[in-house]
Scaffold this active site. Structure first.
Site, short mmCIF file in Angstrom:
data_model
loop_
_atom_site.label_atom_id
_atom_site.label_comp_id
_atom_site.label_asym_id
_atom_site.label_seq_id
_atom_site.Cartn_x
_atom_site.Cartn_y
_atom_site.Cartn_z
N ASN A 24 -0.40 3.92 -8.85
CA ASN A 24 -1.87 3.98 -8.82
C ASN A 24 -2.52 3.68 -10.17
O ASN A 24 -3.75 3.61 -10.27
CB ASN A 24 -2.33 5.34 -8.27
CG ASN A 24 -2.07 5.44 -6.77
OD1 ASN A 24 -1.78 4.44 -6.12
ND2 ASN A 24 -2.16 6.65 -6.22
N CYS A 118 -3.12 3.51 3.21
CA CYS A 118 -2.64 4.63 4.02
C CYS A 118 -3.78 5.17 4.88
O CYS A 118 -4.89 5.37 4.41
CB CYS A 118 -2.07 5.73 3.13
SG CYS A 118 -0.39 5.39 2.62
N ARG A 124 -12.09 6.23 5.20
CA ARG A 124 -11.95 6.04 3.76
C ARG A 124 -13.10 5.13 3.31
O ARG A 124 -12.93 3.93 3.16
CB ARG A 124 -10.57 5.45 3.41
CG ARG A 124 -9.44 6.43 3.68
CD ARG A 124 -8.11 5.94 3.18
NE ARG A 124 -8.01 5.97 1.73
CZ ARG A 124 -6.89 5.65 1.06
NH1 ARG A 124 -5.81 5.28 1.72
NH2 ARG A 124 -6.87 5.69 -0.25
N ASP A 308 -2.18 14.13 -3.38
CA ASP A 308 -0.99 13.33 -3.10
C ASP A 308 0.31 14.14 -3.21
O ASP A 308 1.40 13.61 -2.97
CB ASP A 308 -0.94 12.11 -4.04
CG ASP A 308 -2.05 11.11 -3.73
OD1 ASP A 308 -2.65 11.20 -2.64
OD2 ASP A 308 -2.33 10.25 -4.58
N ARG A 400 6.13 1.84 0.04
CA ARG A 400 4.87 1.44 -0.61
C ARG A 400 4.77 2.02 -2.01
O ARG A 400 4.10 1.46 -2.86
CB ARG A 400 3.66 1.97 0.18
CG ARG A 400 3.47 1.38 1.53
CD ARG A 400 2.21 1.94 2.13
NE ARG A 400 1.09 1.22 1.56
CZ ARG A 400 0.10 0.69 2.27
NH1 ARG A 400 0.07 0.86 3.57
NH2 ARG A 400 -0.86 0.04 1.70
C1 EPZ Z 1 -6.89 7.12 -4.72
O1 EPZ Z 1 -7.52 6.73 -3.50
C2 EPZ Z 1 -5.41 6.98 -4.49
N1 EPZ Z 1 -5.12 5.59 -4.15
C3 EPZ Z 1 -4.95 7.93 -3.39
O2 EPZ Z 1 -3.53 7.89 -3.36
C4 EPZ Z 1 -5.36 9.36 -3.71
O3 EPZ Z 1 -5.08 10.20 -2.62
C5 EPZ Z 1 -6.86 9.43 -4.03
O4 EPZ Z 1 -7.20 8.46 -5.06
C6 EPZ Z 1 -7.29 10.81 -4.52
O5 EPZ Z 1 -6.58 11.15 -5.68
C7 EPZ Z 1 -5.02 4.69 -5.10
O6 EPZ Z 1 -5.14 4.97 -6.29
C8 EPZ Z 1 -4.70 3.29 -4.68
P1 EPZ Z 1 -11.05 8.45 -3.88
P2 EPZ Z 1 -9.07 6.43 -3.46
O7 EPZ Z 1 -12.03 7.35 -3.90
O8 EPZ Z 1 -9.48 5.82 -4.73
C9 EPZ Z 1 -14.39 10.06 -0.83
C10 EPZ Z 1 -1.39 7.61 -2.45
O9 EPZ Z 1 -0.74 8.33 -1.65
N2 EPZ Z 1 -15.07 8.76 -1.09
O10 EPZ Z 1 -10.83 9.24 -5.12
O11 EPZ Z 1 -9.33 5.71 -2.19
C11 EPZ Z 1 -13.12 9.84 0.00
O12 EPZ Z 1 -13.41 9.78 1.38
C12 EPZ Z 1 -2.86 7.34 -2.21
O13 EPZ Z 1 -0.89 7.06 -3.43
C13 EPZ Z 1 -16.34 8.56 -0.57
O14 EPZ Z 1 -16.90 9.42 0.10
O15 EPZ Z 1 -9.63 7.90 -3.36
C14 EPZ Z 1 -12.32 11.06 -0.42
O16 EPZ Z 1 -12.72 12.15 0.35
C15 EPZ Z 1 -3.34 7.83 -0.92
N3 EPZ Z 1 -16.95 7.35 -0.82
C16 EPZ Z 1 -12.72 11.30 -1.88
O17 EPZ Z 1 -13.94 10.58 -2.05
C17 EPZ Z 1 -16.36 6.37 -1.57
O18 EPZ Z 1 -16.99 5.33 -1.78
C18 EPZ Z 1 -11.72 10.80 -2.92
O19 EPZ Z 1 -11.43 9.43 -2.69
C19 EPZ Z 1 -15.08 6.60 -2.09
C20 EPZ Z 1 -14.45 7.81 -1.84
#
Ligand code: EPZ
Length: 433
Positions: A24, A118, A124, A308, A400
């Site tokens: 990540n 995922c 998401r 995670d 992955r």
């Molecule tokens: C990153 O996802 C990671 N993926 C995820 O890891 C990880 O679970 C997540 O961060 C949280 O730490 C990558 O780095 C590629 P977020 P991301 O935007 O960026 C809400 C793994 O297993 N949200 O921090 O997609 C969302 O719904 C993966 O390696 C909005 O509401 O996560 C969630 O509830 C899975 N609007 C929260 O924020 C948005 O525009 C956190 O999501 C964006 C997010």
């Protein structure tokens, strides 16, 4: 043909295991090279399928990519062409959303297929990413399965406050603003170590980013970036997964190539469970004699307990004394692994974003299916501590994000192998090494 993992469980783990570079962190850094128009040498790139998909994607857009060693990639994005991202590869990855920020920063516009990644069974969204682009003067649109952003008169620094400290939105606004005119301020930014790694990489290329790792990040736009050599940080989630595996099986393992500070919340929970964790300079020594104590876990943004690591710790609660609980504070639904663990004898009750886990004396091997990357990691841990044989399907999810997981676990005494199964004949063919 599909891949299965076969594990003979209930064997303690001993020895040393090394952690690879963080998926990540590598993902945003690879997409950030689009902004550089020069050669970057990236070291400690993990060999996982999300990264090979990203490299394929960038190469189809015109980047020149060579591997000088197993984990070292030279990438020259000078001749990358705008609007050429292959939809099929974009749809395979969540990280491909970083194309939006990177293309917007380099070309002033981007249009990509809706990114995949995922699936936790909930949504998401990308609304915060788009809010960030709009704060820099871009117009955004989401129609027909595509997302677009365009700044007709160029991007100009602005201020954005995130209601949720989103990792992806923070990355995307950093990418879009590095070459924008003026200063951009991100308030309630994500503080994860991979955000700091991205900022360090971009600063090594000549960007001017301050405050990464805190909740206010300031990006002073610069006119151009130059290539650099950069080493990706170790993967704290991979480290935590192996720490949890040792806690589950019992034994004593030194987990190497770790930044102990990054795994502090994981270490703390393991210690509460009665596991001995000794922090060393760039490794942690994990010693475990079951039974484990039950604990309550709440997942949060960094530096809180990582979402995670939630499924892996659910397995520990399954075999701990008494009743433990998990509150998932980041994703609305991340409990699809619970049904699979139930097949192995676990007692997990899920209600909305909460799970109550009643410890059982032992888990028993079964045929189970990984439904996402960390759910898959949890099933591997369950298989390692269960009595009998566990067969894991859906191995592509595990691939992955875990570099050489089978070889690494074998190195600390696990009985685990990968087999290709011919679906039609159900004949099993051992994987060539
Ligand atoms: C990153 O996802 C990671 N993926 C995820 O890891 C990880 O679970 C997540 O961060 C949280 O730490 C990558 O780095 C590629 P977020 P991301 O935007 O960026 C809400 C793994 O297993 N949200 O921090 O997609 C969302 O719904 C993966 O390696 C909005 O509401 O996560 C969630 O509830 C899975 N609007 C929260 O924020 C948005 O525009 C956190 O999501 C964006 C997010």
């Amino acid at each position: 043909m599909s891949m299965r993992m076969i594990i003979q469980g209930a064997k303690p783990l001993y020895g040393e295991i090394s952690v690879s570079g963080m998926k990540n962190a590598a993902l945003p850094i690879l997409f950030a090279t689009i902004l550089v128009k020069d050669v970057c040498v990236l070291d400690n790139i993990p060999n996982v399928s999300d990264i090979s998909t990203t490299l394929d994607l960038l190469s189809q857009m015109g980047a020149k990519i060579t591997r000088s060693a197993r984990n070292t990639v030279l990438i020259d994005t000078t001749h990358i062409e705008e609007g050429t991202s292959p939809d099929e590869l974009v749809r395979r990855l969540r990280g491909s959303s970083y194309l939006l920020g990177a293309e917007l920063g380099r070309f002033g516009r981007s249009r990509i297929a809706w990114p995949g990644g995922c699936d936790f069974g909930g949504t998401r969204p990308l609304d915060l990413h788009l809010k960030g682009f709009r704060a820099l003067g871009a117009k955004t649109d989401t129609e027909g399965g595509f997302i677009s952003a365009e700044a007709e008169n160029g991007l100009v620094g602005g201020s954005v406050y995130f209601d949720i400290a989103s990792v992806g939105a923070t990355v995307n606004v950093i990418l879009a603003s590095v070459l924008a005119e003026g200063t951009t301020v991100i308030d309630n930014a994500a503080r994860e170590p991979h955000i700091v790694d991205l900022a360090n990489f971009l600063n090594a290329c000549g960007a001017d980013i301050v405050g990464a790792g805190t909740s206010v990040i300031k990006i002073h736009g610069v006119t151009a970036l130059k290539g650099c050599s950069y080493t990706i940080i170790p993967d704290m989630i991979e480290a935590g997964t192996y720490m949890a595996a040792v806690a589950a099986t019992g034994g004593c393992v030194r987990v190497r190539s770790v930044i102990p500070k990054h795994v502090e919340s994981i270490t703390t929970k393991l210690c509460e469970m009665g596991v001995q964790v000794t922090e060393e300079d760039d490794s942690v020594l994990v010693q475990s004699n079951r039974p484990l104590n039950n604990v309550n876990i709440q997942t949060l943004c960094y530096p809180g307990f990582p979402t995670d690591m939630h499924p892996q710790f659910a397995v520990l609660l399954c075999i701990a004394n008494g009743i433990g609980s998990i509150h998932e504070g980041v994703w609305s639904n991340r409990f699809r692994y619970a049904e699979e663990l139930t097949k192995m004898g676990a007692k997990i009750m899920v209600d909305s974003q909460n799970a109550t886990v009643v410890g059982v004396e032992k888990l028993t091997g079964a045929t189970v299916e990984a439904t996402d990357l960390r759910a898959g990691a949890a099933l591997v841990i369950a298989g390692l501590c269960a009595e009998g044989t566990t067969e894991i399907r859906g191995v592509r999810y595990i691939q992955r994000g875990y570099d050489s997981i089978v070889e690494k676990l074998r190195g600390i005494g696990a009985e685990i192998e990968e087999k290709y199964i011919d679906e039609e004949t159900t004949e099993s063919i051992p994987k060539a090494n």
